[in-house]
Structures are given as structure tokens and as C-alpha cells.
Motif scaffolding. Structure first.
Motif, PDB file in Angstrom:
ATOM      1  N   LEU A 135      37.664  61.380  26.864  1.00 22.14           N
ATOM      2  CA  LEU A 135      38.157  62.644  26.283  1.00 22.14           C
ATOM      3  C   LEU A 135      39.608  62.700  26.258  1.00 22.14           C
ATOM      4  O   LEU A 135      40.416  62.351  27.334  1.00 22.14           O
ATOM      5  CB  LEU A 135      37.646  64.053  27.083  1.00 22.14           C
ATOM      6  N   SER A 136      39.954  63.157  24.851  1.00 23.68           N
ATOM      7  CA  SER A 136      41.642  63.042  24.866  1.00 23.68           C
ATOM      8  C   SER A 136      42.071  64.216  24.139  1.00 23.68           C
ATOM      9  O   SER A 136      43.319  64.260  24.075  1.00 23.68           O
ATOM     10  CB  SER A 136      42.198  61.896  24.166  1.00 23.68           C
ATOM     11  N   LYS A 137      41.247  65.199  23.705  1.00 24.85           N
ATOM     12  CA  LYS A 137      41.958  66.386  23.044  1.00 24.85           C
ATOM     13  C   LYS A 137      41.176  67.720  23.784  1.00 24.85           C
ATOM     14  O   LYS A 137      40.224  67.531  24.396  1.00 24.85           O
ATOM     15  CB  LYS A 137      41.393  66.442  21.783  1.00 24.85           C
ATOM     16  N   PRO A 138      41.955  68.613  23.528  1.00 23.57           N
ATOM     17  CA  PRO A 138      41.610  69.900  24.047  1.00 23.57           C
ATOM     18  C   PRO A 138      40.221  70.526  23.830  1.00 23.57           C
ATOM     19  O   PRO A 138      39.763  70.207  22.874  1.00 23.57           O
ATOM     20  CB  PRO A 138      42.563  70.996  23.448  1.00 23.57           C
ATOM     21  N   GLN A 140      37.331  72.817  23.009  1.00 23.66           N
ATOM     22  CA  GLN A 140      37.099  74.096  22.160  1.00 23.66           C
ATOM     23  C   GLN A 140      35.672  74.584  21.845  1.00 23.66           C
ATOM     24  O   GLN A 140      34.691  73.592  22.248  1.00 23.66           O
ATOM     25  CB  GLN A 140      37.724  73.855  20.816  1.00 23.66           C
ATOM     26  N   ARG A 144      33.642  74.547  25.254  1.00 25.14           N
ATOM     27  CA  ARG A 144      34.284  75.408  26.011  1.00 25.14           C
ATOM     28  C   ARG A 144      33.743  76.585  26.803  1.00 25.14           C
ATOM     29  O   ARG A 144      33.944  76.957  27.706  1.00 25.14           O
ATOM     30  CB  ARG A 144      35.777  75.804  25.505  1.00 25.14           C
ATOM     31  N   ASP A 167      41.045  64.953  31.670  1.00 26.07           N
ATOM     32  CA  ASP A 167      41.637  63.658  31.264  1.00 26.07           C
ATOM     33  C   ASP A 167      41.607  62.638  32.160  1.00 26.07           C
ATOM     34  O   ASP A 167      42.114  62.769  33.360  1.00 26.07           O
ATOM     35  CB  ASP A 167      43.083  63.916  30.737  1.00 26.07           C
ATOM     36  N   LEU A 174      42.052  69.601  30.050  1.00 22.81           N
ATOM     37  CA  LEU A 174      42.199  69.492  28.474  1.00 22.81           C
ATOM     38  C   LEU A 174      41.777  71.047  27.979  1.00 22.81           C
ATOM     39  O   LEU A 174      40.535  70.957  27.436  1.00 22.81           O
ATOM     40  CB  LEU A 174      41.522  68.327  27.838  1.00 22.81           C
ATOM     41  N   GLY A 175      42.389  72.115  28.299  1.00 23.63           N
ATOM     42  CA  GLY A 175      42.181  73.305  27.842  1.00 23.63           C
ATOM     43  C   GLY A 175      41.227  74.089  28.951  1.00 23.63           C
ATOM     44  O   GLY A 175      41.571  74.863  29.476  1.00 23.63           O
TER      45      GLY A 175
END
Length: 524
Positions: A135-138, A140, A144, A167, A174-175
């Protein structure tokens, strides 16, 4: 123990599949089956209701394998797929089909809770298989929402490979990220599971063998090591009957200023306690009377200070002459940032061809003079916390903590020095970029004086003939291990720096006798 980045782990998987000929479905089966086996041994009695959250990728595929074995054993399983079944591909789709073939039901979650809250409330064990290490992005959307409900459940949470949302390279959430009681990871531990806050989210960490050949390390490479007892025993020295104090070296400690004699006291005593044969504290003459009272086993050398209590350039010749034949020079604790004191530090570093251990204001002395550190002109160990490193690196402490490994690598690449970047968790790098992560330590060390003890430990080990990297590894591990032993018996609030000295003997004995606590568990 070897540690990898997620990118390196992907290369290991590819090597096992393409070169060694292990089908990817076998790797997934090994991962999920052994996760279930160990989870059952430790958390299940036979009546628990399992709630499994699966993502659309291979991490979700591992979750389907866990669910299948749970169904075979008669457990009640509620499985949420955060997406549509038609979106699954490859091994994840294969294992979804196998799960369904046993009568397993799947609740698709697209854009709403779909009964997540009620199922969590009715469940006993929650299994997180939403996101993997890549995983590399927040996070959502529905993912989430699921993570937040998992974290608010108060139930036991088991993470598959890594807590979703962490991460795998830096350990940053990440979020939003799952907080697990136990994480079962595959093949090797990942850096993001060991650095905080990732380590906090992972909880207990168990590494499961999924049949990747060990020689892959030489072929594909590694990213670093987790310090453990086995590593330390590989170089930990035994004292011989004919050894004497000269065998174990003489440490010169340059430390102290008005109001900060405690730092000088603790650093000197720590160097002696960990085994240096002789320790001499160089101290401004105005402060020497108090140090003569505070220190019994450590010698002192008062140097001219013009009555200020600070190191001044007028003392340089005396200092230089004394340290010329000493084995190690430790400088920095409690020195102050007086301009002349900083100038003394820099001049000693430029002119004395000695091994140095440099901490605190010794590091601060190079702010604006970092050109003196370039090129690896000295054998040196720097022991900054993020605030001290930030003054040399042109970064804020927050930026350093966003990616501690990368910040450490930049410093080492620029200076050729050894680095102990303190914090949760401490990162150690050698001049060739060799990375080590220290698993020991806890917030009990967040107290004035703890760093002074570590500096003394490292300097005292260096004087005994340990290499710079060995001194860094052993000193840091023991320092944190003592704090862990303390909190196991007391609290994480009441440890004083001096208590670290009292706990050193037990820590060394535990490592020597192979009785140290296990921080990262390996399981077949």
C-alpha cells in the motif's frame, strides 16, 4: 534477522515463482494455512465467531484461505469483501472460489457498511486482510470506514501480513490503519512493521515461512537486519583470565557545563560500567570540585575555563595532549552551545585522529559546519535524536520521522560516519549503508539522561576493541533491553537514567545465556 522492504519482498516472491518454480498459489496457501494454524493455537478454543475483512488483492486472498480453514474446523465465519467478487483476479479469485465451495458466504461492501458494525459486535475475533505491504496511498472510502470500525470494536484483531493502512517501508499510517493484537507476516519482517508507529499497530509480530529458499538472500539481496541476541552473541567477547584494565581501553569523556554536570557524570559512569578499563572525564576546572565528589571510580581532568564553567579554546592544547594516546574520545553530553565550546569540539574532530562518539551538543557544534563531516575523515559514531539530526540535515524533526531510514541514509552517505538515530525504533547505519533496526526500548527512556547513558555504553564498548558497528548494536540493544525489563516489573513512568546502570548486568547475562526476550518471533 534479515528485514526487507515491500519492494524487495515482491522480488523474493517473483524469484520463488519464476526461478525456483513455486506456484504463487502455493505461497498464498502456505501463508493463509499457517496463519490460521497459529491463530487457532493461540486465540481459538472452538466456539469463537470470526469476522474476516478481505480486500481485492492478494492480501484478501490470504484472508480467504484463513476463512476456508476456519469453516473446515466448524467455526462461524462472516466474511466481508471490500469490493465486488467479479473484480478479484488470479490467486485471490481462486481462493475465493474454494471458500465458496465449502458453503462460505461473502458480503460485498461497495459504498456502505453492509452490516459491518453489527457483525463486528457479534464477533469474537476480527481478521484484517484488507491491504498488504505494498500500500502506498492514503486509505479512503469503505476501506477506511471498515478500519475505523475494527479499531473501535474492542475485539482481538489479527492482521494478515501487515495491519491494513501501514506503509510497509516507513511504518507510517496512510490516513487510517488497523491496530492489531498480533500480526502474522510472511517470509521476512518488513521495515514498516518494525519502525513506529507501524510496530505499535502490528502488536506481536510472527514471521511465517512460506517456502522461499534461504539462498534467495544472496541472489536478490536484503535491506537490513533486526538486532537480536543471536547476532550479538556472534561478536560478544568473553574476558580471559589474564586480561587487565589496559586490555579494555581508556575512554576520554569531554562533557559538562554549568547546570549539566549530571550528563558528564552519567556518560562517564556508563562507559566504565559497561567494561572500559579506565575512564577520565575532562571537565572545566570550575566544575571539577563537584565532579570529584560525584565520581569515585571515574578519574577527572580539570581544564582551564577562565572561571566560566565552559570549555574554552584556552584549554585546547591541554585537552589535545591528554586525548592523544587515549583509545576513544566521547564528547557532547551537557557541553552547552557556547561558541568557544563548539569551536573546541570542531577543532578536536579536525585534528585528532581518534575514534569519536559524538552526542548532543557535540553534534550541535557542527550546525553550519557540516562540511567538516564530509568524506569520512574520522572514525566516528554520531548518536542524535531527530531534533539534533535536523540541525545538520536541513530537515525538520517531523520530516525525519516521516522516513527515518531514508533520513539516516542521507546523513551517512554525506559523512561516511556511523549513525545511531535514536527514537522509536532506533535506526543504526554503518558507513557502507548497512541498516540495523533495534527492537528494544520503550517510552520509559523518554527522560533526561537516558541518551547520556547510551553514549557512555557505546564509548565504553568501543574502547574494549569492539568495532564501531558492533559497539553501536550492542550498546543500543542493551540500553533498550534494560528499559524493557524495567517496565515488565515496574511502570513506564518511573525509570531514571541511573536505573539503566543497575540493570546492565542482568541484560548482559540474558544475552550471553540465550535467555533474552524474543521481539520478532519466527515460526514454521
Amino acid at each position: 534477522m534479515v528485514v526487507l522492504t515491500p519492494e524487495r519482498m515482491a522480488k523474493y516472491d517473483a524469484y520463488a515463482i519464476q526461478t525456483w518454480g513455486i506456484p504463487s498459489a502455493v505461497l498464498m496457501e502456505n501463508a493463509g494455512r499457517n496463519t490460521y494454524r497459529l491463530m487457532k493455537e493461540r486465540y481459538l478454543s472452538g466456539r469463537e465467531r470470526l469476522v474476516i475483512f478481505c480486500g481485492k488483492g492478494n492480501n484478501g486472498g490470504d484472508g480467504f484461505v484463513v476463512g476456508r480453514y476456519a469453516l473446515l474446523d466448524g467455526f462461524a465465519v462472516t466474511l466481508f469483501l471490500l469490493g465486488r467478487t467479479v473484480d478479484l483476479k488470479g490467486d485471490a479469485a481462486l481462493n475465493m472460489g474454494l471458500y465458496r465451495s465449502l458453503g462460505g458466504t461473502i458480503v460485498e461492501c461497495i459504498d456502505g457498511s453492509s452490516g459491518i458494525a453489527q457483525s463486528i459486535s457479534d464477533g469474537d475475533i476480527i481478521i484484517d486482510a484488507i491491504f498488504g505491504t505494498g500500500l502506498s496511498k492514503p486509505v479512503q472510502g469503505i476501506e477506511r470506514e471498515a478500519i475505523e470500525q475494527i479499531n473501535g470494536s474492542g475485539k482481538t484483531v489479527i492482521a494478515v501480513d501487515i495491519p491494513s493502512g501501514i506503509d510497509g517501508r516507513t511504518g507510517r499510517p496512510l490516513g487510517s490503519a488497523v491496530r492489531a493484537a498480533h500480526t502474522f507476516t510472511y517470509g521476512y519482517p518488513k521495515i514498516g512493521q518494525l519502525l513506529c508507529p507501524g510496530a505499535y499497530h502490528a502488536g506481536r509480530l510472527t514471521v511465517i515461512d512460506i517456502s522461499i529458499p534461504s539462498f534467495t538472500e544472496k541472489t536478490v539481496g536484503i535491506d537490513g537486519h533486526v538486532i537480536d541476541g543471536e547476532m550479538l552473541r556472534g561478536f560478544l567477547k568473553r574476558r580471559l583470565p589474564w586480561d587487565h584494565k589496559g586490555t579494555f581501553g581508556h575512554v576520554a569523556v569531554i562533557a559538562g557545563s554549568p547546570g549539566k554536570t549530571g550528563a558528564a557524570h552519567m556518560t562517564s559512569l556508563a562507559a566504565l560500567k559497561i567494561g572500559a578499563g579506565l575512564v577520565t572525564l575532562l571537565i572545566p576546572a570550575s566544575l571539577n570540585p563537584i565532579m570529584e565528589v560525584k565520581l569515585t571510580e571515574v578519574m577527572t581532568l580539570p581544564v582551564p575555563d577562565k572561571g566560566t564553567g565552559f570549555f574554552t579554546l584556552s584549554a585546547y592544547d591541554k585537552i589535545a595532549e591528554f586525548v592523544r594516546d587515549k583509545d576513544v574520545v566521547v564528547m557532547g553530553p551537557g557541553l552547552s552551545r557556547e561558541p568557544e565550546t563548539s569551536a573546541v569540539v570542531r577543532r578536536l574532530y579536525e585534528e585528532m585522529d581518534k575514534p569519536f562518539v559524538i552526542d548532543a551538543d557535540g553534534i550541535n557544534a557542527f550546525q553550519g559546519h557540516d562540511d567538516l563531516l564530509k568524506g569520512g575523515r574520522r572514525k566516528a559514531i554520531f548518536t542524535p535524536h531527530p531534533g539534533e539530526l535536523s540541525r545538520l540535515a536541513g530537515m525538520t524533526p517531523k520530516e525525519i520521522n516521516q522516513d527515518r531510514v531514508e533520513a539516516a541514509r542521507r546523513f551517512v552517505a554525506a559523512t561516511g560516519a556511523n549513525l545511531i538515530l535514536k527514537g522509536a525504533r532506533t535506526v543504526i547505519l554503518g558507513p557502507q549503508g548497512d541498516l540495523y533496526i533495534n527492537p528494544t526500548g520503550n517510552p520509559a527512556l523518554a527522560k533526561g539522561g537516558s541518551g547520556d547513558i547510551l553514549t557512555g555504553f557505546v564509548g565504553g564498548l568501543l574502547s574494549q576493541g569492539y568495532s564501531m558497528i558492533e559497539s553501536s548494536l550492542l550498546g543500543t540493544y542493551l540500553h533498550g533491553y534494560i528499559a524493557d525489563t524495567w517496565t515488565a516489573r515496574n511502570t513506564d513512568m518511573d525509570l531514571l537514567a541511573g536505573d539503566l546502570l543497575a540493570g546492565l548486568s542482568e541484560a548482559i547475562r540474558d544475552v550471553r545465556d540465550e535467555k533474552e526476550r524474543i521481539y520478532v518471533e519466527k515460526s514454521l
